[in-house]
Structures are given as structure tokens and as C-alpha cells.
Motif scaffolding. Structure first.
Motif, PDB file in Angstrom:
ATOM      1  N   UNK A 235      12.301 -33.268  -2.028  1.00 30.59           N
ATOM      2  CA  UNK A 235      12.496 -31.706  -1.988  1.00 30.59           C
ATOM      3  C   UNK A 235      12.024 -31.142  -3.184  1.00 30.59           C
ATOM      4  N   UNK A 236      10.973 -30.306  -3.109  1.00 28.73           N
ATOM      5  CA  UNK A 236      10.395 -29.704  -4.088  1.00 28.73           C
ATOM      6  C   UNK A 236      11.038 -28.139  -4.288  1.00 28.73           C
ATOM      7  N   UNK A 237      11.951 -28.009  -4.961  1.00 28.35           N
ATOM      8  CA  UNK A 237      12.785 -26.716  -4.872  1.00 28.35           C
ATOM      9  C   UNK A 237      13.282 -26.347  -6.179  1.00 28.35           C
ATOM     10  N   UNK A 238      13.641 -24.785  -6.355  1.00 29.80           N
ATOM     11  CA  UNK A 238      14.577 -24.579  -7.356  1.00 29.80           C
ATOM     12  C   UNK A 238      15.969 -24.971  -6.922  1.00 29.80           C
ATOM     13  N   UNK A 239      16.939 -24.716  -7.862  1.00 29.56           N
ATOM     14  CA  UNK A 239      18.180 -25.246  -7.619  1.00 29.56           C
ATOM     15  C   UNK A 239      18.782 -24.374  -6.601  1.00 29.56           C
ATOM     16  N   UNK A 240      18.777 -23.304  -6.600  1.00 34.74           N
ATOM     17  CA  UNK A 240      19.754 -22.580  -5.307  1.00 34.74           C
ATOM     18  C   UNK A 240      19.163 -22.897  -4.107  1.00 34.74           C
ATOM     19  N   UNK A 241      17.945 -23.185  -3.668  1.00 32.71           N
ATOM     20  CA  UNK A 241      17.455 -23.629  -2.527  1.00 32.71           C
ATOM     21  C   UNK A 241      17.779 -24.908  -2.184  1.00 32.71           C
ATOM     22  N   UNK A 242      17.263 -25.721  -3.398  1.00 35.20           N
ATOM     23  CA  UNK A 242      17.853 -27.286  -3.411  1.00 35.20           C
ATOM     24  C   UNK A 242      19.106 -27.664  -3.065  1.00 35.20           C
ATOM     25  N   UNK A 243      20.086 -26.732  -3.558  1.00 30.17           N
ATOM     26  CA  UNK A 243      21.570 -27.144  -3.331  1.00 30.17           C
ATOM     27  C   UNK A 243      21.744 -26.822  -1.714  1.00 30.17           C
ATOM     28  N   UNK A 244      21.364 -25.868  -1.302  1.00 29.27           N
ATOM     29  CA  UNK A 244      21.718 -25.537   0.149  1.00 29.27           C
ATOM     30  C   UNK A 244      21.011 -26.679   1.037  1.00 29.27           C
ATOM     31  N   UNK A 245      19.711 -27.109   0.597  1.00 33.37           N
ATOM     32  CA  UNK A 245      19.188 -28.202   1.403  1.00 33.37           C
ATOM     33  C   UNK A 245      19.772 -29.401   1.040  1.00 33.37           C
ATOM     34  N   UNK A 246      20.297 -29.698   0.088  1.00 29.50           N
ATOM     35  CA  UNK A 246      21.100 -30.974   0.240  1.00 29.50           C
ATOM     36  C   UNK A 246      22.434 -30.915   0.819  1.00 29.50           C
ATOM     37  N   UNK A 247      22.989 -29.882   0.797  1.00 31.42           N
ATOM     38  CA  UNK A 247      24.452 -29.783   1.454  1.00 31.42           C
ATOM     39  C   UNK A 247      24.302 -29.713   2.837  1.00 31.42           C
ATOM     40  N   UNK A 270      24.240 -29.256  -9.203  1.00 27.93           N
ATOM     41  CA  UNK A 270      25.331 -30.357  -9.132  1.00 27.93           C
ATOM     42  C   UNK A 270      26.575 -29.356  -8.998  1.00 27.93           C
ATOM     43  N   UNK A 271      26.759 -28.221  -9.656  1.00 32.14           N
ATOM     44  CA  UNK A 271      27.754 -27.273  -9.097  1.00 32.14           C
ATOM     45  C   UNK A 271      27.766 -26.732  -7.691  1.00 32.14           C
ATOM     46  N   UNK A 272      26.494 -26.499  -7.488  1.00 32.14           N
ATOM     47  CA  UNK A 272      26.328 -25.718  -6.162  1.00 32.14           C
ATOM     48  C   UNK A 272      26.626 -26.656  -4.951  1.00 32.14           C
ATOM     49  N   UNK A 273      25.909 -27.803  -5.247  1.00 30.53           N
ATOM     50  CA  UNK A 273      25.854 -28.814  -3.991  1.00 30.53           C
ATOM     51  C   UNK A 273      26.960 -29.745  -4.145  1.00 30.53           C
TER      52      UNK A 273
END
Length: 382
Positions: A235-247, A270-273
Motif C-alpha cells: 500500500x503506497x498511501x499517506x496515513x489518512x487513506x492508508x488507515x482506511x485501507x487497512x481497516x 496507528x491512531x486511525x487504524x
């Protein structure tokens, strides 16, 4: 009120306004102001992003740089007057800010925050012959073909291959799927390096999907990826989209290891995901576990000032400011941009919080990287 008292009041108000505008200028510290002299004052511009979509990175950089400024001014060899401006991660704002700072005769500029901003202001600093130091700029070729471009963070071409090679050896995966932001220059660069590195390691790429920054629904892409049953997901993303993708991945039962790029090096991920960030791997110059005195000293002082551990962006901003100050001391000037540039280019084995740094002829440091795995919200060295 007498004329003398009125004049003193106007001076006091003017100083308060100047401090509010400059932010990092050292105003308000009586001891710092009295120790500054014309010959050792260094005017530095800090182009950052403390609001908007990139604020998680920018606020960390602000903290790290602030701490460095305090320490350098306390030492007294030079006196930093740093003007910080928030661009919100917008290219047009970055261009406007840099134009203003060049007009204000800054000796060095630190920033901007993201690669697209950095590349947009290159013609301006080259023409003005002012050194530009990227804090977390990892896009390929960002510092090539210029004497005035530097960064303290290694490009993805050095970071990602280590992530792939070390995780491949550790996990033994044979197939991978890639999901990346196709309208983000940083992430497009990361995708290309991931693809090249995976293929070189003999890993078969079974699917490649894209999204755009600020997207919030990744169901379609992940459904396609899930059908290919990859051993790992990139996953190549910034943390906002990255957290949503992981969840979303974990909700769908996709529990594969995830390989990320520098955009994942933020505690905001880690806070968001939450627990969905477990089993994520990234490589970084920074780890608080690095066993050297500079790292330990930085972590101790940062925690004392802010009540939390520093992240990658705080550490790199701290080092960037220290690097600039070291160059000015070595050059023997805080104003001659050519001499400062030469000193920056020739620094070798600079002991820093992210390890010893030596700068190559492309303005990029050579430094040992560490493979990290996210476990229970913490980035753990492997």
C-alpha cells in the motif's frame, strides 16, 4: 501618558506582533535576544504544512524543528531567526511562500513538506542560489542536477528495496498485490520502486489497483485484490487513506502482511487504524531504539518537552535544523549562501539523531535504514 511611556508601549506591542508572525524567531526569550549579534544571526525559512490533509506530518516536523532551534540558540554559536509558514500541502501556496522568503533574504530554506511542493519551488531557489533542505522528501530525483538542493531523508529507491528484501527474506512470500495513489507524485514514485524491487526479488505481482488522494471507499479495489489471494499487499498511501485501507482489509478478512512506504511512518496511522495496522512493515532512517548517544539525547529531550515519543518526521526536522546550523558554523557565515551550500555538501559523518550522515553529490544522505513492524500501535525494529 508621557511620550516616553507611549514610545515604550509601541515598541512592546511591535515586538509582540513580530513574535506572533515569526512563530519560531526566538522572540520573547530575553536571554536569546540579548545574545544575538548581527554577525551570527541566521535567517531561516521553514515551509511546512500544519493544517490540511498533511497536518499530521507537519505538526511533528514543527515540534522537532522547534526543539532544535531552542538547543542551537542556547549554545550561542549562531542565533537562529526562523520564520515558519503553513502551505497546507498546496503547491501554489508553497510557491508564494518561497517567493516571499527569497525576497526577505533568508539564508536557507527548510521544506516544503511534500514532494510535489518541493519540486515546484526548485526553479525559484536555483535562481536565487539559496540552499533548500527537504525534511521528508523521498520522491525520486528530487535533488538531482542542482547544487542548492538537499534532503535529510533517503529517497524511495533506497528505502523500499530494503523493505522488500528484508521482508522477503523474513516472510518468504511469493506473490504480491499493489494498491497506490495514482494522483500523488510521491506515491507514484513509491509504486514504481515497489514494482521494480518485487520483480527483482522474484515475487509475482498478481494485481495492481489505484485510488486518488481523499478517496474514502476502497471496497472495489480490495475485492479485486482479495480474489487474487496475494501473500502480501503493498500500500503506497499517506496515513489518512492508508488507515482506511487497512481497516477495510481487516474487516474483509484480509490479514496478509502489508508493506508500506514513507507515508506510513506516522503515529497518526496507528491512531486511525488501531489494531488494523498490526503486521505492517516499513523501512526508516528513524527508530528511537537506535543505539547511539544522539538518538537517546533527542528522545529524552523531546519527551520532556512534548510528553510523547518523537516520530520519523519530528526526528528528521530536528536533524535538518542541526545540519543547517552545523554547515553555517563550518562555513563561518550565516549569510553567505554559496559558502553555506558548500559546507552542506561536504559534511561527512555528521552524528545525528537518525544516525551518522554523509551527503553524496546528489544532496542525499547515506545512512543505515531499519526495518520496522507495527505491533500494538508501536513501530518495532526487526
Amino acid at each position: 501618558m508621557s511620550m516616553g511611556k507611549k514610545w515604550m508601549k509601541r515598541v512592546a506591542v511591535s515586538m509582540m506582533v513580530a513574535c506572533a508572525i515569526a512563530g519560531l524567531s526566538g522572540c520573547g526569550n530575553k536571554e536569546d535576544s540579548s545574545s544575538a549579534s548581527g554577525s551570527n544571526v541566521a535567517k531561516v525559512g521553514f515551509i511546512n504544512g500544519t493544517t490540511g490533509a498533511v497536518a499530521g506530518y507537519g505538526l511533528s516536523e514543527q515540534q522537532g524543528l522547534n526543539l532544535a532551534v531552542e538547543e542551537i540558540n542556547k549554545e550561542g554559536k549562531i542565533h537562529l531567526e526562523v520564520e515558519e509558514q503553513d502551505t497546507q500541502g498546496q503547491v501554489s501556496q508553497a510557491v508564494n511562500v518561497v517567493q516571499k522568503m527569497i525576497g526577505d533574504h533568508k539564508s536557507v530554506l527548510i521544506g516544503p513538506l511534500i514532494s510535489s511542493e518541493y519540486k515546484a519551488v526548485i526553479p525559484l531557489v536555483e535562481q536565487a542560489k539559496i540552499p533548500l533542505v527537504g525534511v521528508a522528501i523521498t520522491a525520486e530525483g528530487a535533488t538531482d542536477n542542482s547544487n542548492y538542493l538537499f534532503r535529510v531523508c533517503v529517497p524511495e529507491s533506497e528505502n523500499i528495496p530494503q523493505t522488500v528484501n528484508k521482508t522477503h527474506e523474513k516472510l518468504g512470500y511469493k506473490t504480491a498485490a499493489i494498491l497506490y495513489s495514482s494522483n500523488n507524485e510521491h506515491q507514484v514514485s513509491a509504486y514504481k520502486v515497489f514494482k521494480r524491487s518485487l520483480e527483482a526479488a522474484g515475487v509475482k505481482i498478481v494485481d495492481t489497483e489505484t485510488f486518488a488522494d481523499k478517496d474514502s471507499d476502497f471496497s472495489a479495489q480490495l475485492t479485486k485484490i482479495e480474489a487474487t489471494k496475494p501473500d502480501v499487499v503493498v500500500v503506497a498511501a499517506y496515513y489518512q487513506e492508508g488507515a482506511l485501507i487497512l481497516k477495510k482489509m481487516r474487516e474483509m478478512g484480509m490479514n496478509q502482511p502489508v508493506l508500506g512506504d514513507n507515508g506510513f511512518m506516522s503515529p497518526e496511522l496507528t491512531k486511525m487504524a488501531g489494531a488494523a495496522a498490526n503486521n505492517v512493515y516499513v523501512s526508516s532512517m528513524w527508530t528511537p531504539e537506535r543505539n547511539n548517544p544522539e538518538t537517546k539525547n533527542f528522545v529524552e529531550k523531546f519527551k520532556a518537552k512534548y510528553g510523547q515519543e518523537p516520530d520519523n518526521f519530528a526526528a528528521c526536522a530536528y536533524v535538518a535544523m542541526k545540519y543547517v546550523a552545523k554547515a553555517m558554523e563550518t562555513a563561518g557565515t550565516t549569510t553567505d549562501t554559496a559558502k553555506i551550500r558548500d559546507a552542506m555538501a561536504n559534511i561527512k559523518n555528521f552524528n545525528s539523531a537518525i544516525g551518522p550522515l554523509s551527503f553524496n553529490n546528489k544532496g542525499t544522505p547515506d545512512v543505515d535504514l531499519v526495518l520496522l513492524k507495527i505491533e500494538n500501535g508501536q513501530y518495532k525494529a526487526q
